[in-house]
Design a protein around this motif. Sequence first.
Motif, PDB file in Angstrom:
ATOM      1  N   UNK A 150       0.854  -1.190   0.000  1.00 22.94           N
ATOM      2  CA  UNK A 150       0.000   0.000   0.000  1.00 22.94           C
ATOM      3  C   UNK A 150       0.885   1.233   0.000  1.00 22.94           C
ATOM      4  N   UNK A 151       0.668   2.123  -0.974  1.00 25.62           N
ATOM      5  CA  UNK A 151       1.305   3.439  -0.969  1.00 25.62           C
ATOM      6  C   UNK A 151       0.365   4.425  -0.302  1.00 25.62           C
ATOM      7  N   UNK A 152       0.889   5.207   0.634  1.00 23.10           N
ATOM      8  CA  UNK A 152       0.068   6.248   1.266  1.00 23.10           C
ATOM      9  C   UNK A 152       0.909   7.479   1.565  1.00 23.10           C
ATOM     10  N   UNK A 153       0.211   8.586   1.798  1.00 21.13           N
ATOM     11  CA  UNK A 153       0.834   9.845   2.224  1.00 21.13           C
ATOM     12  C   UNK A 153       0.636   9.972   3.729  1.00 21.13           C
ATOM     13  N   UNK A 154       1.694   9.912   4.519  1.00 20.20           N
ATOM     14  CA  UNK A 154       1.525   9.852   5.977  1.00 20.20           C
ATOM     15  C   UNK A 154       0.988  11.128   6.600  1.00 20.20           C
ATOM     16  N   UNK A 155       1.095  12.265   5.900  1.00 16.78           N
ATOM     17  CA  UNK A 155       0.665  13.535   6.480  1.00 16.78           C
ATOM     18  C   UNK A 155      -0.834  13.753   6.414  1.00 16.78           C
ATOM     19  N   UNK A 180       0.143  -2.645   8.903  1.00 15.48           N
ATOM     20  CA  UNK A 180       1.280  -3.565   8.988  1.00 15.48           C
ATOM     21  C   UNK A 180       0.886  -4.822   9.756  1.00 15.48           C
ATOM     22  N   UNK A 181       0.154  -4.652  10.838  1.00 16.28           N
ATOM     23  CA  UNK A 181      -0.279  -5.803  11.637  1.00 16.28           C
ATOM     24  C   UNK A 181      -1.193  -6.732  10.839  1.00 16.28           C
ATOM     25  N   UNK A 182      -1.934  -6.156   9.881  1.00 16.14           N
ATOM     26  CA  UNK A 182      -2.825  -6.953   9.045  1.00 16.14           C
ATOM     27  C   UNK A 182      -2.083  -7.663   7.907  1.00 16.14           C
ATOM     28  N   UNK A 183      -0.772  -7.437   7.798  1.00 16.37           N
ATOM     29  CA  UNK A 183       0.027  -8.141   6.812  1.00 16.37           C
ATOM     30  C   UNK A 183       0.344  -7.373   5.546  1.00 16.37           C
ATOM     31  N   UNK A 184      -0.036  -6.094   5.505  1.00 18.90           N
ATOM     32  CA  UNK A 184       0.268  -5.279   4.336  1.00 18.90           C
ATOM     33  C   UNK A 184       1.644  -4.632   4.496  1.00 18.90           C
ATOM     34  N   UNK A 185       2.395  -4.519   3.415  1.00 17.77           N
ATOM     35  CA  UNK A 185       3.609  -3.713   3.413  1.00 17.77           C
ATOM     36  C   UNK A 185       3.204  -2.292   3.074  1.00 17.77           C
ATOM     37  N   UNK A 186       3.668  -1.332   3.861  1.00 17.61           N
ATOM     38  CA  UNK A 186       3.294   0.071   3.668  1.00 17.61           C
ATOM     39  C   UNK A 186       4.505   0.854   3.196  1.00 17.61           C
ATOM     40  N   UNK A 187       4.312   1.663   2.146  1.00 17.17           N
ATOM     41  CA  UNK A 187       5.378   2.554   1.721  1.00 17.17           C
ATOM     42  C   UNK A 187       4.816   3.942   1.455  1.00 17.17           C
ATOM     43  N   UNK A 188       5.706   4.921   1.388  1.00 15.15           N
ATOM     44  CA  UNK A 188       5.324   6.330   1.371  1.00 15.15           C
ATOM     45  C   UNK A 188       5.500   6.902  -0.024  1.00 15.15           C
TER      46      UNK A 188
END
Length: 374
Positions: free
Chosen positions: A162-167, A179-187
């Motif tokens: 999953x790509x997301x904007x943290x702001x 992350x706990x659900x098993x997805x890799x998160x990137x910005x």
Amino acid sequence: MKRLAGQILTPQGFVAGAIEFADDGRIARIAGTPMELQAVRDSTEPLVLPGFIDLHVHGGGGRDIMEGRDAAARVAELHARHGTTALLATTMTAPAADLETAFAALKPVCAGRGARAARVLGVHLEGPYINGGKLGAQPDFARPVDAAELKRLHAMAPIRLITLAPEIPGNMEAIESLVAAGHRVQLGHTLGSYEDGVDALARGARGFTHLFNAMTGLHHREPGMVGAALAHAQYAEVIPDLLHAHAGAIRVALRAIPCLYCVTDSTAASGMPDGEYRLGRHKVTKCLGGVRLADGTLAGSTLTMDQALRNLVEVLGLDLADASRRVSTHAADYIGATDRGRLVAGAWADAVVLDRDLNLMDVYVEGASIELAQ
């Protein structure tokens, strides 16, 4: 038992010998004599490298993942012909109904593999949880993380990345649960600050989407999201088509980010002549080797992974073993697919066979040749 001979790149280096493929599509054994790198360069024997792994694929062969129907299957065939043996089908920022159409079609593709296609390992959800002020070529349907929407989509086809904007309000707080659900998160597609990037990494985000592109740049008093990546990241993806990022910028990232890996961010225009194509809800134009919106904004690429390898070696000057890791091993490790991206006994028998000029001679996906000559 199938046997593939050549100069084989193993995690320990090149060996002159052969790989044996078991009937289940995995590597049974590799036997050979270790080779010095100079001897590899001087030999005329074919090179055998791990199959390429591309975690950012929007399309190819005139088809776009967001179309649904059989688009993903045709995209997987196009990229297999260029050495990609596993990929993530990548969606665009879009209304919920458009995403559901794409995901419904992706479910059977992720469950099975066509005879001459790359393995689709799951989905890279590039948006919609991004910043509307940094869309790049994404359509304007950005919104905050929606847990119910994610759960519904993930039940249709596995979301690996999953790509997301943290702001964006709520997105930073969602990272740990994703992350706990098993997805890799990137910005990515972000106007976030250096501090936002560091905070997101501390919460479990692991990488950065098409480094340098669609994110706040590096300034010596405001390091931005690029600065957070260069200072703290173990992993980040980069598009080495030499249009999205200057070779000098890629060299900076290579020195700073240990497991920098390559993606194509490929579109329907990949493998096709110049003309007009679809990218999500956008119309894009391929010309002069690039893909752009009407206003000139870069809109994905026409890059294929075999050309990415050649660019790393011939333009950026990487040795072949290092370049190979950056088009296969690091991406596999990043998403936890440790039985791909390396030629070792027990791993999937995904391999590319190359001549001395790094042109493809054959591609094996899970032990089966895709028969490039056809």
